[in-house]
Design an enzyme around this catalytic site. Structure first.
Site, PDB file in Angstrom:
ATOM      1  N   HIS A   1       0.898  -1.200  -0.067  1.00  0.00           N
ATOM      2  CA  HIS A   1      -0.038   0.071  -0.092  1.00  0.00           C
ATOM      3  C   HIS A   1       1.040   1.321   0.035  1.00  0.00           C
ATOM      4  O   HIS A   1       0.671   2.069  -0.709  1.00  0.00           O
ATOM      5  CB  HIS A   1      -0.954  -0.026   1.225  1.00  0.00           C
ATOM      6  CG  HIS A   1      -1.541   1.472   1.304  1.00  0.00           C
ATOM      7  ND1 HIS A   1      -2.785   1.760   0.815  1.00  0.00           N
ATOM      8  CD2 HIS A   1      -1.382   2.431   2.353  1.00  0.00           C
ATOM      9  CE1 HIS A   1      -2.999   2.798   1.235  1.00  0.00           C
ATOM     10  NE2 HIS A   1      -2.184   3.477   2.135  1.00  0.00           N
TER      11      HIS A   1
ATOM     12  N   GLU B   1     -26.272  15.233   2.998  1.00  0.00           N
ATOM     13  CA  GLU B   1     -25.681  16.746   3.217  1.00  0.00           C
ATOM     14  C   GLU B   1     -24.035  16.843   2.525  1.00  0.00           C
ATOM     15  O   GLU B   1     -23.709  17.729   2.010  1.00  0.00           O
ATOM     16  CB  GLU B   1     -25.599  17.390   4.632  1.00  0.00           C
ATOM     17  CG  GLU B   1     -27.139  17.521   5.092  1.00  0.00           C
ATOM     18  CD  GLU B   1     -27.892  16.440   5.704  1.00  0.00           C
ATOM     19  OE1 GLU B   1     -27.155  15.365   5.635  1.00  0.00           O
ATOM     20  OE2 GLU B   1     -28.907  16.531   6.081  1.00  0.00           O
TER      21      GLU B   1
ATOM     22  N   HIS C   1     -30.648  20.855  17.147  1.00  0.00           N
ATOM     23  CA  HIS C   1     -30.940  21.503  15.917  1.00  0.00           C
ATOM     24  C   HIS C   1     -30.391  23.090  15.933  1.00  0.00           C
ATOM     25  O   HIS C   1     -30.471  23.684  15.140  1.00  0.00           O
ATOM     26  CB  HIS C   1     -32.229  21.538  15.516  1.00  0.00           C
ATOM     27  CG  HIS C   1     -32.639  20.131  14.727  1.00  0.00           C
ATOM     28  ND1 HIS C   1     -32.786  19.010  15.429  1.00  0.00           N
ATOM     29  CD2 HIS C   1     -33.262  19.975  13.467  1.00  0.00           C
ATOM     30  CE1 HIS C   1     -32.955  18.021  14.669  1.00  0.00           C
ATOM     31  NE2 HIS C   1     -33.279  18.705  13.346  1.00  0.00           N
TER      32      HIS C   1
HETATM   33  C1  LIG Z   1     -11.282   9.878   4.935  1.00  0.00           C
HETATM   34  C2  LIG Z   1      -9.897   9.274   4.956  1.00  0.00           C
HETATM   35  N1  LIG Z   1      -9.549   8.192   5.885  1.00  0.00           N
HETATM   36  C3  LIG Z   1      -8.487   7.797   6.137  1.00  0.00           C
HETATM   37  C4  LIG Z   1      -7.488   7.839   5.037  1.00  0.00           C
HETATM   38  C5  LIG Z   1      -6.107   7.260   5.403  1.00  0.00           C
HETATM   39  N2  LIG Z   1      -5.988   6.160   4.308  1.00  0.00           N
HETATM   40  C6  LIG Z   1      -5.465   6.443   3.095  1.00  0.00           C
HETATM   41  S1  LIG Z   1      -5.485   4.717   1.988  1.00  0.00           S
HETATM   42  C7  LIG Z   1      -6.532   4.064   3.204  1.00  0.00           C
HETATM   43  C8  LIG Z   1      -7.106   2.925   2.869  1.00  0.00           C
HETATM   44  C9  LIG Z   1      -6.399   2.004   2.137  1.00  0.00           C
HETATM   45  O1  LIG Z   1      -7.173   1.073   1.460  1.00  0.00           O
HETATM   46  P1  LIG Z   1      -7.884   1.250  -0.157  1.00  0.00           P
HETATM   47  O2  LIG Z   1      -8.444   2.359  -0.132  1.00  0.00           O
HETATM   48  O3  LIG Z   1      -8.229  -0.156  -0.553  1.00  0.00           O
HETATM   49  O4  LIG Z   1      -6.462   1.592  -1.032  1.00  0.00           O
HETATM   50  P2  LIG Z   1      -5.283   0.501  -1.251  1.00  0.00           P
HETATM   51  O5  LIG Z   1      -4.538   0.152  -0.153  1.00  0.00           O
HETATM   52  O6  LIG Z   1      -5.949  -0.525  -1.920  1.00  0.00           O
HETATM   53  O7  LIG Z   1      -4.570   1.268  -2.251  1.00  0.00           O
HETATM   54  C10 LIG Z   1      -6.637   5.087   4.202  1.00  0.00           C
HETATM   55  C11 LIG Z   1      -7.576   4.545   5.462  1.00  0.00           C
HETATM   56  C12 LIG Z   1      -7.799   8.740   3.906  1.00  0.00           C
HETATM   57  N3  LIG Z   1      -6.700   8.964   3.128  1.00  0.00           N
HETATM   58  N4  LIG Z   1      -8.889   9.213   4.204  1.00  0.00           N
END
Ligand SMILES: Cc1ncc(C[n+]2csc(CCOP(=O)(O)OP(=O)(O)O)c2C)c(N)n1
Ligand SMILES: [Mg+2]
Length: 670
Positions: free
Chosen positions: A267, A414, A476
């Site tokens: 990742h 929203e 609210h």
């Molecule tokens: C709203 C939000 N929460 C948390 C993160 C931190 N974050 C970056 S990628 C990810 C998840 C990774 O899984 P996936 O979306 O499947 O991406 P992949 O590892 O498959 O590239 C997280 C939790 C973020 N960028 N945005």
């Protein structure tokens, strides 16, 4: 390309083109010692088929209004986008920029920042936002298509979304909205790699995404994300869909990275020299870091050059079109010069008629004028149309297949509404405004923040802006929201006091193409305070003296509905022979941009200060002095959550009254 070449792409050919993306991404992440190689490597084949066979774009004309939009919703995979921009020949990005990935001053930021490079259609990184922006882009396309026809507007919006994008709550809102509006020009490519940061997706989700999308009215498909022919098949069949399409692309995260591919280790993070060397071998890429051999680069550049023909044809069509001028004005979001005098006329009428009404109703009056003068405002509400007063006379609703209207029922979404409005503004040709209750600005906040970060013109209409909501009670009644919103850089926050200020604030919101605005409006009635008509927009400086005596001892500072309390307090002091002044502060944001001399003068040097706002104190110390340092004026406002009851009783319960302001002033004068 509008009509993609029918020939099925060759697997090895696509793989080699895709490997250029993979190695550039690995080299950039390794050089930066941080970043996310997994997504670019996993989705490289899909992106290659998309860019080489379907995406309508011209790197030399990145602002071409009829280009397809490509949104990398999973912004952490930014190297995928940067690699593609460089490979396809966008002149603004250089190989040096890739070498300086994630460095201060480089346009290749950790996550794609709209405005840093042409081709970055929106700022992504907070998962779920990009896919939701894309809904707005696709909708804006349909709206403009309804107005200008296929010959000028006929393009698609493609999204790459990750597991995280689809898990975020906002994605639910976005895909529900897109499904209901049947946006057939929207195609989501889901990077279905079954991996998130913590490990296998199964740790946290067993959602059947295909069923989920189907339930929301989407067409769904699946493909092997490493099989060029299968990707091509899925994308080709998506071209003629009668509803939005989601294609689940089964991929291997970090494809080609030995020991890491297929696991969460792919990742993020720099792989280290050994893994980088192993990847070079695995991908049969025996070149130095950041070197793409000529044959591959030339093919990529040829892909980038393909769109020029479609671009030229579009330019010719536009030149021959009777609608050319109207289209240009629309796409450039030109505000007609007639708007300002029309609003001045409204102000004059309001000053004469002196209505007593909620500022939300005054907002509707202003919008009546605005929507008459502008063709490209697109209104809406998150299911609070009668409360937000966002729908004006004669506004036709937009619905599935009917895009020639100007009003959107966003539903109880929203966050999705705010993100879709961002996407509409980014697309261009429409100026979106949309409403909900101020207390639910929290539900929109991540998108409001991104609108401010990107500097785009979106108007967030937030009614029911204080404990003046009354009977609906503390759930609210916003109290901390104004302070929280004022804390967002580059967001213009307005809280007008009456109909005249409301017209002024609307004008200020619409005139600024480089910033979003949020206007807080009241539910409860307020008197008209601006009884002397001025053509000048007094709200433009953020704060001004509404009334006052030259020998004033007291300055009342107030916003919105509390300005009328300040006026009342001043009258009471006057009856006791104490001179005072009232300063209305419709926008702290704009006030802070004025000269020190102006701000000093408006705040009233030498007078004691009493601030009145039915919200928390945070921020007011800047204008009234600090309690801790013993220099404080007084604050008449909220120190807790509100309460349920008739609004006047609630104001009394929390001591937000003219009498309280008078008492505070007298205390300070002692
Ligand atoms: C709203 C939000 N929460 C948390 C993160 C931190 N974050 C970056 S990628 C990810 C998840 C990774 O899984 P996936 O979306 O499947 O991406 P992949 O590892 O498959 O590239 C997280 C939790 C973020 N960028 N945005
Ligand atoms: Mg994933």
């Amino acid at each position: 390309m509008t009509s993609p070449d029918q020939a099925i792409p060759d697997q090895q050919h696509v793989r080699r083109l895709a490997n250029a993306i993979r190695m550039l991404s690995v080299d950039a992440v390794e050089t930066a010692k941080s970043g996310h190689p997994g997504l670019p490597m996993g989705m490289a084949d899909v992106a290659t088929v998309l860019f080489s066979r379907f995406l309508k774009f011209n790197p030399l004309q990145p602002g071409w209004p009829d280009r397809d939009r490509f949104v990398l919703s999973a912004g952490h995979g930014s190297m995928l986008l940067y690699s593609l921009l460089w490979l396809t020949g966008y002149p603004e990005i250089t190989i040096d920029d890739l070498k300086h990935f994630r460095k201060v001053g480089s346009p290749t930021a950790g996550h794609p920042e709209h405005g840093d490079l042409p081709g970055i259609e929106t700022t992504t990184g907070p998962l779920g936002q990009g896919i939701s922006n894309a809904v707005g882009m696709a909708l804006a396309e349909r709206i403009l298509n309804a107005r200008f026809g296929d010959e000028l507007v006929n393009h698609k919006t493609y999204v790459i979304a990750s597991d995280g994008d689809l898990m975020e709550g906002i994605s639910h809102e976005a895909l529900g909205l897109a499904g209901n509006l049947r946006l057939s020009n929207l195609i989501v490519l889901w990077d279905h790699n079954n991996i998130t940061i913590d490990g296998p997706l199964s740790l946290s989700s067993h959602t059947d995404q295909l069923e989920r999308f189907k339930a929301e009215g989407w067409s769904v498909d699946a493909c092997n994300g490493h099989d060029a022919a299968d990707i091509f098949r899925a994308l080709e069949s998506a071209q003629s869909a009668d509803r939005p399409v989601m294609i689940a692309c089964r991929t291997i995260i970090g494809f080609g990275m030995p020991g890491r591919q297929g696991t969460q280790k792919a990742h993020s993070d720099a792989p280290g020299a050994e893994v980088v060397a192993g990847t070079r071998k695995e991908l049969d890429w025996p070149y130095e870091p950041f070197v793409v051999p000529d044959d591959i680069l030339n093919q990529w550049r040829a892909i980038g050059a393909t769109g020029a023909k479609a671009y030229d044809a579009w330019v010719a069509r536009k030149a021959a079109s009777k609608q050319a001028k109207a289209f240009d004005d629309t796409i450039n979001d030109v505000i007609p010069p007639s708007l300002a005098p029309a609003l001045v006329k409204l102000k004059e009428q309001l000053s004469a008629e002196k209505p007593k009404a909620g500022t939300r109703k005054m907002s509707e009056k202003a919008l009546d004028v605005i929507n008459g003068e502008l063709q490209n405002t697109i209104g809406g509400s998150a299911d609070l149309t009668p409360s937000n007063n966002t729908k004006t006379k004669g506004m036709i609703e937009i619905s599935a297949g009917q895009y020639n209207g100007r009003y959107i029922h966003y539903g109880i979404r929203e966050h999705g509404m705010a993100a879709a409005m961002n996407g509409m503004a980014l697309h261009g040709g429409v100026i979106p405004y949309g409403g909900t209750f101020l207390v639910f600005s929290d539900y929109c906040r991540p998108s409001i923040r991104l609108a401010a970060l990107m500097g785009i013109r979106v108007v967030f209409v937030m009614t029911h802006d204080s404990i003046g909501v009354g009977e609906d009670g503390p759930t609210h009644q916003p109290v901390e929201h104004l302070a929280a919103l004022r804390a967002i850089p580059n967001l213009k926050v307005f809280r007008p006091a009456d109909g005249v200020e409301t017209a002024e604030c609307w004008e200020l919101a619409l005139k600024d193409s480089g910033r979003p605005s949020l206007i807080a409006f009241s539910r409860q009635d307020v008197p008209t305070l601006r009884l002397h008509h001025t053509a000048e927009n007094l709200s433009a400086k953020g704060a001004y003296e509404l009334e006052g005596d030259a020998d004033a001892k007291v300055t009342f500072l107030a916003t919105g509905t509390e300005v009328s309390l300040a006026v009342e307090a001043r009258a009471k002091l006057a009856a006791e022979g104490i001179a005072s002044r009232v300063v209305s502060m419709p926008s702290w944001t704009l006030f802070e941009e004025q000269s020190e001399v102006y701000r000093h003068k408006v705040l009233g040097p030498g007078t004691v200060k009493v601030a009145i706002e039915a919200a928390v104190r945070q921020g007011w110390d800047r204008y009234i002095g600090s309690e801790l340092l013993g220099t404080a004026g007084a604050f008449v406002g909220m120190h807790s959550f509100g309460a349920s009851g008739p609004w006047k009783d609630v104001y009394a319960r929390f001591g937000i009254t003219a009498d309280a302001a008078v008492a505070a002033a007298k205390r300070l004068l002692k």
